[in-house]
Write an enzyme that holds these catalytic residues in place. Structure first.
Site, PDB file in Angstrom:
ATOM      1  N   ASP A  13       0.861  -1.181   0.000  1.00 17.78           N
ATOM      2  CA  ASP A  13       0.000   0.000   0.000  1.00 17.78           C
ATOM      3  C   ASP A  13       0.896   1.230   0.000  1.00 17.78           C
ATOM      4  O   ASP A  13       1.867   1.290   0.763  1.00 17.78           O
ATOM      5  CB  ASP A  13      -0.909  -0.032   1.242  1.00 17.78           C
ATOM      6  N   ILE A  14       0.603   2.201  -0.863  1.00 18.78           N
ATOM      7  CA  ILE A  14       1.470   3.390  -0.943  1.00 18.78           C
ATOM      8  C   ILE A  14       1.138   4.407   0.152  1.00 18.78           C
ATOM      9  O   ILE A  14       1.822   5.405   0.298  1.00 18.78           O
ATOM     10  CB  ILE A  14       1.432   4.073  -2.340  1.00 18.78           C
TER      11      ILE A  14
ATOM     12  N   ASN B 118     -12.785  -2.826   2.427  1.00 23.34           N
ATOM     13  CA  ASN B 118     -13.824  -1.807   2.325  1.00 23.34           C
ATOM     14  C   ASN B 118     -14.685  -2.135   1.118  1.00 23.34           C
ATOM     15  O   ASN B 118     -14.164  -2.294   0.014  1.00 23.34           O
ATOM     16  CB  ASN B 118     -13.190  -0.420   2.165  1.00 23.34           C
TER      17      ASN B 118
ATOM     18  N   GLN C 181     -14.489   2.436   0.464  1.00 22.09           N
ATOM     19  CA  GLN C 181     -13.795   1.865  -0.697  1.00 22.09           C
ATOM     20  C   GLN C 181     -13.441   2.988  -1.674  1.00 22.09           C
ATOM     21  O   GLN C 181     -14.284   3.819  -2.017  1.00 22.09           O
ATOM     22  CB  GLN C 181     -14.684   0.821  -1.396  1.00 22.09           C
TER      23      GLN C 181
ATOM     24  N   HIS D 180     -10.020  -5.694  -2.944  1.00 20.59           N
ATOM     25  CA  HIS D 180      -8.666  -5.806  -2.397  1.00 20.59           C
ATOM     26  C   HIS D 180      -8.747  -5.949  -0.890  1.00 20.59           C
ATOM     27  O   HIS D 180      -9.573  -5.317  -0.248  1.00 20.59           O
ATOM     28  CB  HIS D 180      -7.785  -4.622  -2.806  1.00 20.59           C
TER      29      HIS D 180
ATOM     30  N   HIS E  39      -6.817  -5.612   2.681  1.00 13.30           N
ATOM     31  CA  HIS E  39      -5.696  -4.962   3.363  1.00 13.30           C
ATOM     32  C   HIS E  39      -5.137  -5.920   4.408  1.00 13.30           C
ATOM     33  O   HIS E  39      -5.887  -6.432   5.234  1.00 13.30           O
ATOM     34  CB  HIS E  39      -6.161  -3.696   4.083  1.00 13.30           C
TER      35      HIS E  39
END
Ligand code: ZN
Length: 136
Positions: A30-31, A86, A93, A99, A101
């Protein structure tokens, strides 16, 4: 999907830090991590969220989540792991491609559990009935 950020990442059109890839699933950092090592597990086939994803893709993704969680825990010496997904705008979301996490956690990292609301026994009973009917 043309404008889907995750489809573009999967195709290599947007750079990412991949930590895992097989024919059905990728895992990328995750960025905007909640803690260092926060990773997203993403099924390659496009759909929008948990309610839309193909069951087989979901099964494959959750097995990758377990493997990645174990690797993250060891790599960053995490003391715990939270999973998050989410689904829908109201749930936060941002990218409408499913996706999961995988978030490493540490004692005293500043995050708190969700705040629970008070609810009556009568309301719980009624909710359980409503949900059970939908599962038939
Ligand atoms: Zn997509």
């Amino acid at each position: 999907m043309q404008d889907c950020m995750f489809c573009k990442i999967i195709k290599g059109e947007i750079p990412s830090h991949k930590v895992y890839e097989d024919k059905d699933t990728v895992a990328i950092l995750d960025i905007r991590p909640i803690n260092a090592g926060h990773t997203l597990v993403v099924p390659k086939k496009h759909s929008t969220d948990l309610l839309d994803i193909d069951d087989e893709d979901l099964k494959k993704a959750i097995v990758v989540v377990k493997r990645v969680a174990k690797a993250i825990k060891e790599a960053v010496n995490a003391q715990g792991i939270n999973l998050g997904m989410n689904n829908g705008k109201a749930a936060g979301q941002l990218v409408f491609h499913p996706h999961l996490h995988v978030m490493p956690r540490f004692e005293n990292d500043g995050y708190k559990h969700w705040a629970g609301k008070d609810i009556s026994g009568e309301e719980l009973k009624s909710l359980a009935e409503k949900i059970k009917k939908k599962l038939l």
